[in-house]
Design an enzyme around this catalytic site. Structure first.
Site, PDB file in Angstrom:
ATOM      1  N   GLY A  10       0.791  -1.218   0.000  1.00  0.00           N
ATOM      2  CA  GLY A  10       0.000   0.000   0.000  1.00  0.00           C
ATOM      3  C   GLY A  10       0.828   1.275   0.000  1.00  0.00           C
ATOM      4  N   GLN A  11       0.144   2.393   0.298  1.00  0.00           N
ATOM      5  CA  GLN A  11       0.788   3.709   0.236  1.00  0.00           C
ATOM      6  C   GLN A  11       1.975   3.795   1.191  1.00  0.00           C
ATOM      7  OE1 GLN A  11      -1.508   7.070   1.618  1.00  0.00           O
ATOM      8  NE2 GLN A  11      -0.330   8.527   0.422  1.00  0.00           N
TER       9      GLN A  11
ATOM     10  N   ASP B 263       1.604  -9.281   1.469  1.00  0.00           N
ATOM     11  CA  ASP B 263       0.334  -8.615   1.164  1.00  0.00           C
ATOM     12  C   ASP B 263      -0.643  -9.672   0.664  1.00  0.00           C
ATOM     13  OD1 ASP B 263      -0.291  -5.368   0.685  1.00  0.00           O
ATOM     14  OD2 ASP B 263      -1.669  -6.712  -0.373  1.00  0.00           O
ATOM     15  N   ILE B 264      -1.918  -9.325   0.700  1.00  0.00           N
ATOM     16  CA  ILE B 264      -2.944 -10.230   0.143  1.00  0.00           C
ATOM     17  C   ILE B 264      -2.894 -10.185  -1.386  1.00  0.00           C
ATOM     18  CG2 ILE B 264      -4.838  -8.511   0.109  1.00  0.00           C
ATOM     19  CD1 ILE B 264      -6.673 -10.736   1.226  1.00  0.00           C
TER      20      ILE B 264
ATOM     21  N   TYR C 199     -13.926   3.236  10.691  1.00  0.00           N
ATOM     22  CA  TYR C 199     -12.460   3.318  10.672  1.00  0.00           C
ATOM     23  C   TYR C 199     -11.959   3.927  11.985  1.00  0.00           C
ATOM     24  CZ  TYR C 199      -7.802   4.817   9.075  1.00  0.00           C
ATOM     25  OH  TYR C 199      -6.457   5.023   8.945  1.00  0.00           O
TER      26      TYR C 199
ATOM     27  N   LYS D 160      -9.850   2.047  14.974  1.00  0.00           N
ATOM     28  CA  LYS D 160      -8.505   2.485  15.382  1.00  0.00           C
ATOM     29  C   LYS D 160      -8.456   2.757  16.888  1.00  0.00           C
ATOM     30  CE  LYS D 160      -6.137   2.456  11.521  1.00  0.00           C
ATOM     31  NZ  LYS D 160      -5.051   1.487  11.357  1.00  0.00           N
TER      32      LYS D 160
HETATM   33  P1  NAD Z   1      -3.309   1.086   1.832  1.00  0.00           P
HETATM   34  O1  NAD Z   1      -4.761   0.837   1.665  1.00  0.00           O
HETATM   35  O2  NAD Z   1      -2.581   1.870   0.802  1.00  0.00           O
HETATM   36  O3  NAD Z   1      -2.547  -0.312   2.005  1.00  0.00           O
HETATM   37  C1  NAD Z   1      -3.080  -1.367   2.756  1.00  0.00           C
HETATM   38  C2  NAD Z   1      -2.500  -2.663   2.204  1.00  0.00           C
HETATM   39  O4  NAD Z   1      -3.083  -3.745   2.938  1.00  0.00           O
HETATM   40  C3  NAD Z   1      -2.841  -2.898   0.722  1.00  0.00           C
HETATM   41  O5  NAD Z   1      -1.670  -3.182  -0.002  1.00  0.00           O
HETATM   42  C4  NAD Z   1      -3.780  -4.095   0.739  1.00  0.00           C
HETATM   43  O6  NAD Z   1      -3.639  -4.952  -0.387  1.00  0.00           O
HETATM   44  C5  NAD Z   1      -3.354  -4.795   2.025  1.00  0.00           C
HETATM   45  N1  NAD Z   1      -4.404  -5.640   2.580  1.00  0.00           N
HETATM   46  C6  NAD Z   1      -5.746  -5.436   2.556  1.00  0.00           C
HETATM   47  N2  NAD Z   1      -6.372  -6.462   3.149  1.00  0.00           N
HETATM   48  C7  NAD Z   1      -5.412  -7.322   3.553  1.00  0.00           C
HETATM   49  C8  NAD Z   1      -5.438  -8.578   4.229  1.00  0.00           C
HETATM   50  N3  NAD Z   1      -6.585  -9.146   4.595  1.00  0.00           N
HETATM   51  N4  NAD Z   1      -4.257  -9.180   4.520  1.00  0.00           N
HETATM   52  C9  NAD Z   1      -3.093  -8.625   4.135  1.00  0.00           C
HETATM   53  N5  NAD Z   1      -3.006  -7.451   3.478  1.00  0.00           N
HETATM   54  C10 NAD Z   1      -4.153  -6.818   3.192  1.00  0.00           C
HETATM   55  O7  NAD Z   1      -3.111   1.734   3.282  1.00  0.00           O
HETATM   56  P2  NAD Z   1      -1.918   2.668   3.787  1.00  0.00           P
HETATM   57  O8  NAD Z   1      -2.281   4.069   3.450  1.00  0.00           O
HETATM   58  O9  NAD Z   1      -0.609   2.130   3.371  1.00  0.00           O
HETATM   59  O10 NAD Z   1      -2.121   2.520   5.357  1.00  0.00           O
HETATM   60  C11 NAD Z   1      -1.416   1.609   6.145  1.00  0.00           C
HETATM   61  C12 NAD Z   1      -1.836   1.780   7.593  1.00  0.00           C
HETATM   62  O11 NAD Z   1      -1.652   3.140   8.000  1.00  0.00           O
HETATM   63  C13 NAD Z   1      -3.319   1.468   7.852  1.00  0.00           C
HETATM   64  O12 NAD Z   1      -3.465   0.899   9.123  1.00  0.00           O
HETATM   65  C14 NAD Z   1      -3.948   2.839   7.848  1.00  0.00           C
HETATM   66  O13 NAD Z   1      -5.129   2.853   8.600  1.00  0.00           O
HETATM   67  C15 NAD Z   1      -2.857   3.673   8.492  1.00  0.00           C
HETATM   68  N6  NAD Z   1      -2.987   5.099   8.170  1.00  0.00           N
HETATM   69  C16 NAD Z   1      -2.807   5.549   6.895  1.00  0.00           C
HETATM   70  C17 NAD Z   1      -2.953   6.911   6.619  1.00  0.00           C
HETATM   71  C18 NAD Z   1      -2.747   7.453   5.227  1.00  0.00           C
HETATM   72  O14 NAD Z   1      -2.979   8.656   5.012  1.00  0.00           O
HETATM   73  N7  NAD Z   1      -2.327   6.655   4.277  1.00  0.00           N
HETATM   74  C19 NAD Z   1      -3.270   7.796   7.647  1.00  0.00           C
HETATM   75  C20 NAD Z   1      -3.482   7.301   8.928  1.00  0.00           C
HETATM   76  C21 NAD Z   1      -3.302   5.956   9.183  1.00  0.00           C
END
Ligand code: NAD
Length: 316
Positions: free
Chosen positions: A12-13, A35-36, A143, A147
């Site tokens: 992910g991001q 990752d999934i 969400y 959290k």
């Molecule tokens: P994202 O959605 O870009 O990435 C999440 C990843 O998890 C994806 O690659 C997805 O394929 C994978 N995934 C989904 N279901 C899955 C499963 N069952 N098993 C394994 N992998 C699985 O999210 P992100 O932005 O990289 O965020 C990562 C963490 O940071 C999360 O907990 C999010 O809540 C937290 N967060 C992100 C932000 C933001 O702005 N990006 C802000 C606050 C908190």
């Protein structure tokens, strides 16, 4: 001591950038991305990768047993905007996934666990400006309350089982290497792509919606600094406030216009993400992070804007 690091939800991001940073520090072979979904371009052929569904308990147990990680980063989650469309799924992934990881971390004596929380833990009755670490918290998105519950579980596993789990309440994150995954602050990444491609962008939040945001380089540095800090310095085992920089869509558009005078911004109305944004803080107090592990922000809005445009230009 050689670390063995297991990153779950690496595609992910955040994971895309965190895995690269961890591999630079610890060596590619010592950072197992998982990752999934199949690995994205940045993760492919750059180090070990495992398919892992955090909800598949047996396979996850097998992977902990196989790799015996010293550190685990759990990034798999459903984010705020998508969570409102799939509330039960978001609750299940965000909660059950975390509990699986906490349980296996205890069983396999993992030394440190990182799990991100979010500014979404705050709600409409939390103070909106300079939101303190401790205050009323009444999140009204799945969400947000997943959290908040996750934070309570993290603190519980620390006090009950001595698990060294650490967490940050990230603001909205802005980076150029990976796309955002369905959050309320995604506009602040999309805007740069559209500015470079079409010189215009229609945002989904109102012009005046201030939210705390952070550049990915700062977020990764905060994560690594927190994870490197001596355990005795970590006084918060739920999750640390992280302030970043607060700005509105209008202020971001004005900053882009300084570097791209032809850029035009417009604003869509009645987007469901507006209500989510309205329930979140406008700015955050992160003095505890500064005090406990020396946190200092590097990227302000002009620096974020310049870096995003410079780097995105090379890949768009
Ligand atoms: P994202 O959605 O870009 O990435 C999440 C990843 O998890 C994806 O690659 C997805 O394929 C994978 N995934 C989904 N279901 C899955 C499963 N069952 N098993 C394994 N992998 C699985 O999210 P992100 O932005 O990289 O965020 C990562 C963490 O940071 C999360 O907990 C999010 O809540 C937290 N967060 C992100 C932000 C933001 O702005 N990006 C802000 C606050 C908190």
């Amino acid at each position: 001591m050689t670390e063995k690091i297991f990153v779950i939800g690496a595609n992910g991001q955040i994971g895309t950038e965190l895995v690269a940073a961890l591999r630079n520090i610890h060596g590619a072979e010592n950072v197992i991305a998982s990752d999934i979904n199949s690995p994205n371009y940045a993760l492919r052929n750059t180090g070990p990768f495992e398919y892992a569904n955090v909800l598949d308990k047996d396979n996850l147990h097998h992977l902990f047993d196989k790799h015996r990680p010293t550190q685990v980063y759990l990034l798999a989650a459903i984010l705020s905007a998508v969570g409102e469309q799939k509330p039960k799924m978001a609750w299940d992934l965000n909660m059950t996934g975390l509990l699986h990881v906490l349980d296996f971390a205890v069983e396999f004596k993992v030394q440190k666990v990182f799990w991100p929380s979010s500014i979404a833990v705050f709600g409409p009755h939390s103070p909106q400006y300079n939101t303190p670490q401790y205050c009323v918290m009444d999140p009204n998105t799945v969400y947000g309350f997943s959290k908040l519950a996750g934070e309570r579980w993290c603190e519980y596993y620390f006090s009950k089982y001595g698990l060294d789990v650490r967490s940050l309440r990230y603001p909205g994150l802005i980076g150029w290497r990976a796309n955002p995954g369905g959050g309320t602050t995604d506009y602040a990444v999309h805007i740069f792509h559209e500015a470079l491609k079409h010189q215009k962008y229609q945002g989904f939040l109102s012009a005046q919606t201030a939210l705390p945001m952070m550049y990915m380089d700062d977020a990764i540095r905060a994560t690594l600094t927190l994870m490197d800090a001596p355990a005795e310095n970590i006084t918060i085992r739920s999750s640390y406030n992280l302030a970043g920089v607060s700005f509105t869509p209008e202020q971001l558009a004005a900053e882009i216009k300084k570097l791209m005078p032809g850029f035009e911004m417009s604003y869509a109305e009645n987007d469901p993400r507006q209500a989510i944004a309205d329930s979140w803080p406008k700015s955050i107090d992160d003095s505890q992070a500064q005090q406990d592990w020396g946190w200092q922000l590097e990227y302000d809005l002009p620096k974020i804007t310049e870096d995003m445009l410079t780097n995105l230009k090379t890949i768009i």
